[in-house]
Design a protein around this motif. Structure first.
Motif, mmCIF file in Angstrom:
data_model
loop_
_atom_site.group_PDB
_atom_site.id
_atom_site.type_symbol
_atom_site.label_atom_id
_atom_site.label_comp_id
_atom_site.label_asym_id
_atom_site.label_seq_id
_atom_site.Cartn_x
_atom_site.Cartn_y
_atom_site.Cartn_z
ATOM 1 N N VAL A 113 -13.769 -12.789 4.221
ATOM 2 C CA VAL A 113 -14.737 -12.373 3.207
ATOM 3 C C VAL A 113 -14.316 -12.861 1.826
ATOM 4 N N ALA A 114 -13.008 -12.940 1.568
ATOM 5 C CA ALA A 114 -12.537 -13.473 0.288
ATOM 6 C C ALA A 114 -12.979 -14.929 0.137
ATOM 7 N N LEU A 115 -12.893 -15.685 1.229
ATOM 8 C CA LEU A 115 -13.337 -17.080 1.196
ATOM 9 C C LEU A 115 -14.842 -17.168 1.008
ATOM 10 N N ASP A 116 -15.604 -16.396 1.780
ATOM 11 C CA ASP A 116 -17.060 -16.467 1.710
ATOM 12 C C ASP A 116 -17.556 -16.192 0.291
ATOM 13 N N MET A 117 -17.011 -15.145 -0.319
ATOM 14 C CA MET A 117 -17.455 -14.774 -1.663
ATOM 15 C C MET A 117 -17.058 -15.843 -2.674
ATOM 16 N N LYS A 118 -15.874 -16.414 -2.493
ATOM 17 C CA LYS A 118 -15.432 -17.447 -3.428
ATOM 18 C C LYS A 118 -16.282 -18.705 -3.283
ATOM 19 N N LEU A 119 -16.607 -19.090 -2.055
ATOM 20 C CA LEU A 119 -17.486 -20.246 -1.844
ATOM 21 C C LEU A 119 -18.854 -20.004 -2.471
ATOM 22 N N TYR A 120 -19.372 -18.787 -2.277
ATOM 23 C CA TYR A 120 -20.697 -18.468 -2.818
ATOM 24 C C TYR A 120 -20.691 -18.525 -4.338
ATOM 25 N N VAL A 121 -19.738 -17.855 -4.952
ATOM 26 C CA VAL A 121 -19.677 -17.835 -6.418
ATOM 27 C C VAL A 121 -19.453 -19.237 -6.957
ATOM 28 N N ARG A 122 -18.604 -20.009 -6.296
ATOM 29 C CA ARG A 122 -18.356 -21.382 -6.750
ATOM 30 C C ARG A 122 -19.655 -22.190 -6.781
ATOM 31 N N PHE A 200 -3.259 -9.641 4.749
ATOM 32 C CA PHE A 200 -2.630 -9.704 3.420
ATOM 33 C C PHE A 200 -1.238 -10.336 3.499
ATOM 34 N N ALA A 201 -0.710 -10.545 4.734
ATOM 35 C CA ALA A 201 0.675 -11.000 4.885
ATOM 36 C C ALA A 201 0.776 -12.319 5.641
ATOM 37 N N GLY A 202 -0.307 -13.115 5.605
ATOM 38 C CA GLY A 202 -0.262 -14.387 6.315
ATOM 39 C C GLY A 202 -0.353 -14.194 7.807
ATOM 40 N N THR A 203 0.160 -15.160 8.574
ATOM 41 C CA THR A 203 0.063 -15.110 10.027
ATOM 42 C C THR A 203 1.233 -15.862 10.650
ATOM 43 N N THR A 204 1.504 -15.560 11.896
ATOM 44 C CA THR A 204 2.579 -16.269 12.607
ATOM 45 C C THR A 204 2.104 -17.586 13.194
ATOM 46 N N TYR A 205 0.802 -17.821 13.214
ATOM 47 C CA TYR A 205 0.290 -19.100 13.713
ATOM 48 C C TYR A 205 0.617 -20.218 12.709
ATOM 49 N N PRO A 206 0.857 -21.423 13.196
ATOM 50 C CA PRO A 206 1.239 -22.534 12.305
ATOM 51 C C PRO A 206 0.016 -23.157 11.614
ATOM 52 N N SER A 228 -4.386 -13.086 -2.539
ATOM 53 C CA SER A 228 -5.523 -13.851 -2.012
ATOM 54 C C SER A 228 -6.667 -12.959 -1.567
ATOM 55 N N VAL A 229 -6.339 -11.849 -0.896
ATOM 56 C CA VAL A 229 -7.393 -10.988 -0.352
ATOM 57 C C VAL A 229 -7.805 -9.888 -1.324
ATOM 58 N N SER A 230 -7.010 -9.659 -2.366
ATOM 59 C CA SER A 230 -7.339 -8.563 -3.294
ATOM 60 C C SER A 230 -7.831 -9.061 -4.645
ATOM 61 N N ASP A 231 -7.872 -10.367 -4.834
ATOM 62 C CA ASP A 231 -8.314 -10.944 -6.107
ATOM 63 C C ASP A 231 -9.831 -10.941 -6.214
ATOM 64 N N ARG A 232 -10.333 -10.330 -7.268
ATOM 65 C CA ARG A 232 -11.737 -10.458 -7.626
ATOM 66 C C ARG A 232 -11.863 -10.834 -9.110
ATOM 67 N N ASP A 233 -10.780 -11.385 -9.660
ATOM 68 C CA ASP A 233 -10.826 -11.801 -11.065
ATOM 69 C C ASP A 233 -11.939 -12.810 -11.309
ATOM 70 N N PRO A 314 -5.008 -0.133 -5.465
ATOM 71 C CA PRO A 314 -3.667 -0.634 -5.146
ATOM 72 C C PRO A 314 -3.783 -1.883 -4.272
ATOM 73 N N LEU A 315 -2.720 -2.658 -4.195
ATOM 74 C CA LEU A 315 -2.720 -3.817 -3.304
ATOM 75 C C LEU A 315 -2.603 -3.347 -1.860
ATOM 76 N N ALA A 316 -3.238 -3.998 -0.838
ATOM 77 C CA ALA A 316 -3.926 -5.276 -1.072
ATOM 78 C C ALA A 316 -5.432 -5.032 -0.959
ATOM 79 N N TYR A 317 -6.021 -5.270 0.234
ATOM 80 C CA TYR A 317 -7.469 -5.106 0.360
ATOM 81 C C TYR A 317 -7.826 -3.630 0.482
ATOM 82 N N ASN A 318 -8.945 -3.244 -0.133
ATOM 83 C CA ASN A 318 -9.537 -1.914 0.005
ATOM 84 C C ASN A 318 -11.045 -2.078 0.188
#
Length: 459
Positions: A113-122, A200-206, A228-233, A314-318
């Protein structure tokens, strides 16, 4: 209830809770961005050996078909799903089976959702920049066409000094130019990709986040998965920029409303952008300007809403962050409509040149120049200021302008006046001799117009 979670739950979510929690009625607007991000994600997963080529191809084909069918009206985004992400994923799985279940590998709804919103706003930053370019182009034409359209300039809403309509329009050009520059700054600052941050903590996948970012046209990946997931600046900055655009439109609208009044009659708004009265047949109301002025508060409200939402998180996503969408979508729609309608109104508006010039002449706007004339004859400025003050009082008693007095009348107040005073205080002279950069003089305005043309070519 169609949802992507529930394994650890032993009973169904209450329907009222589900409806309150669901976002699909408004986040369905993000379908294009959700599919675009998912395609980039699975292309990266195949590159990293996490998906097979066949799985990637099936997912990309299925996503593309879903997007095309929704756009063509052959597929409805059903509100039985919690959000647009679950709609896309569930529809894909229904169509291609188990391969569709692998699309979400290495991804959370938080970074999705962080990506979707950023793509839309961009995308909307660029779209609104285009609307501003149209308005700036209209303003530039008005500047070019009105270099000698004389009018009063105002301070405290009182006539102050003469200027030109070109100069007045140039002030608004500067305002909207800064608005466009703010959007450019926002675009540059927000253009980093959050996909791959996980919950909020990345992933173990490469994952190759740099590759995903490049596929989506970002400068690179964001550098902290929690932020990355909590930024709405970027949403706050965008809404702040939209609020400033609306403030400028509202100031301009206020002037048009005043200028359109019977007392001023500087402008006449075209019939296509006016309305009448249900009871008073003589009325022609500047409703578009009034509505633009009124809708400014609506956009301000969106900014205050997201600022208030974010201030205590508070961090991270809410889940509170889900509140960023409706107000942002509404603000974007409002600003786009206001820019388009205002530009249409401005480009069809009739300016009453003769009335504007007479208003400048009757308003003692040349009083400062009359004082400067005396200074040029050797009178100290403070004494000259007092002499012209007396002159204005005399004219008020007679009901005339300074330059309508005879030379004899002028010399009764100060013997320094000579016949050349009339040329010195004419509107043309008052304007033309102001040639400093940014002034209303013809050459100064021509220089400014050339610079503004060059700027428009960069947009």
């Amino acid at each position: 209830m169609a949802q992507l979670w529930g394994g650890r739950f032993t009973k169904q979510t209450d329907q009222m809770v589900y409806d309150f929690n669901a976002s699909i009625r408004f986040d369905k607007r993000l379908l294009q961005q959700d599919i675009e991000g998912s395609i980039a994600h699975v292309v990266m997963l195949e590159k990293q050996g996490i998906l097979t080529c066949e799985e990637k191809d099936a997912i990309v084909k299925g996503l593309t078909e879903i997007r095309e069918e929704v756009e063509a009206g052959r597929l409805d985004i059903s509100t039985q799903y919690e959000d647009v992400h679950s709609f896309v994923e569930a529809t894909l799985i229904d169509r291609i089976g188990d391969a569709g279940k692998k699309m979400h590998t290495g991804r959370s709804r938080n970074d999705q959702v962080a990506l979707d919103m950023k793509l839309y706003v961009r995308g909307e930053v660029l779209a609104i920049q285009e609307e501003l370019k149209e308005l700036l182009t209209t303003l530039l034409h008005l500047m070019e066409d009105n270099l000698e359209t004389y009018m009063p300039g105002f301070t405290h809403l009182q006539k102050a000094q003469p200027t030109t309509l070109a100069h007045h329009m140039g002030a608004y050009f500067e305002m909207f130019k800064r608005d466009a520059q703010r959007l450019q700054d926002i675009y540059r600052r927000m253009n980093y990709c959050p996909l791959g941050a996980g919950a909020f903590a990345g992933t173990t996948y490469p994952l190759d986040r740099t590759y995903t970012a490049s596929l989506l046209g970002f400068e690179g990946p964001t550098l902290n998965s929690m932020d990355s997931v909590s930024d709405r600046d970027y949403v706050i900055e965008f809404l702040s920029a939209l609020s400033t655009i609306m403030m400028h439109l509202s100031r301009f609208s206020e002037e048009i409303i005043i200028w359109n009044s019977n007392e001023y009659r500087f402008v006449e708004v075209d019939d296509a952008f006016s309305t009448g009265s249900s009871i008073m047949p003589q009325k022609k109301n500047p409703d578009i300007a009034e509505l633009v002025r009124g809708k400014t508060g609506r956009v301000y409200g969106a900014l205050v809403s997201i600022l208030t939402t974010m201030k205590g998180l508070p961090l991270a996503y809410n889940k509170d962050m889900q509140e960023d969408k409706e107000v942002t979508f509404d603000a974007i729609d409002t600003v786009k409509d206001c820019l388009r309608l205002f530009d249409g109104m401005l480009s069809t508006m009739k300016f009453n040149h003769e009335i504007m010039e007479k208003s400048a002449m009757k308003g003692f706007t040349n009083a400062t120049d009359a004082a400067d004339y005396l200074v040029g004859k050797g009178v100290p400025f403070r004494d000259a200021h007092g002499i012209i003050g007396q002159l204005v009082l005399h004219c008020l008693d007679k009901g005339c302008a300074i330059d309508e007095l005879s030379i004899e009348e002028l010399q009764k107040i100060s013997p320094v006046f000579e016949a050349d005073v009339y040329d010195a205080i004419s509107l043309k002279t008052c304007v033309e001799k102001r040639l400093t950069t940014g002034g209303p003089g013809r050459q100064a305005m021509l220089d400014a117009i050339e610079m503004q043309k060059a700027y428009l070519n960069t947009l």
